[in-house]
Design a protein around this motif. Sequence first.
Motif, PDB file in Angstrom:
ATOM      1  N   GLY A  13       0.868  -1.261   0.135  1.00  0.00           N
ATOM      2  CA  GLY A  13       0.052   0.013  -0.080  1.00  0.00           C
ATOM      3  C   GLY A  13       0.961   1.286  -0.069  1.00  0.00           C
ATOM      4  N   ALA A  14       2.027   1.349   0.680  1.00  0.00           N
ATOM      5  CA  ALA A  14       2.682   2.551   0.757  1.00  0.00           C
ATOM      6  C   ALA A  14       3.474   2.574  -0.544  1.00  0.00           C
ATOM      7  CB  ALA A  14       3.856   2.222   1.957  1.00  0.00           C
ATOM      8  N   ALA A  20      -2.253  11.906  -0.925  1.00  0.00           N
ATOM      9  CA  ALA A  20      -3.163  12.135  -0.010  1.00  0.00           C
ATOM     10  C   ALA A  20      -4.207  13.230  -0.345  1.00  0.00           C
ATOM     11  CB  ALA A  20      -2.673  12.597   1.360  1.00  0.00           C
ATOM     12  N   TRP A  21      -3.845  14.092  -1.170  1.00  0.00           N
ATOM     13  CA  TRP A  21      -4.722  15.298  -1.398  1.00  0.00           C
ATOM     14  C   TRP A  21      -5.950  14.850  -2.388  1.00  0.00           C
ATOM     15  CZ3 TRP A  21      -5.488  16.427  -6.683  1.00  0.00           C
ATOM     16  CH2 TRP A  21      -4.648  16.465  -7.630  1.00  0.00           C
ATOM     17  N   ILE A  22      -5.797  13.623  -3.193  1.00  0.00           N
ATOM     18  CA  ILE A  22      -6.923  13.099  -4.001  1.00  0.00           C
ATOM     19  C   ILE A  22      -7.966  12.623  -3.301  1.00  0.00           C
ATOM     20  CG2 ILE A  22      -7.089  11.254  -5.688  1.00  0.00           C
ATOM     21  CD1 ILE A  22      -4.560  11.705  -7.068  1.00  0.00           C
TER      22      ILE A  22
END
Length: 108
Positions: A13-14, A20-22
């Motif tokens: 996942g990383a 993050a803004w999406i």
Amino acid sequence: MHSSILSTLAAAGAAGGPPAWIQYLPFAAMAVIMWFLIIRPQMKQQKEHKAKLASITRGNEVVTGGGLVGKVIKVDETYAEVEIAANVRVKVVKSTIVEVMGVKPAND
């Protein structure tokens, strides 16, 4: 065994996750839609209603929030005296006037 599965999922996942803004983009889009579909038209309607109330003059025919239709006899800053029948006058708060229909014809 349990910790190896969690560490594998966390590493996957990383490595390839979106920025993050999406994640906040749908909330911003909903806010913009709410502004243009609900808030902005309501503000426009309130502004028009306020202008109608400011333009009330003696002789206008008005409809109150309670459904009374009458002719304006006297206008004050916050009140208007409305004649709803022959020699029947009521004092109404200007903010309760819903519609200003204009000047009543002379043949009343």
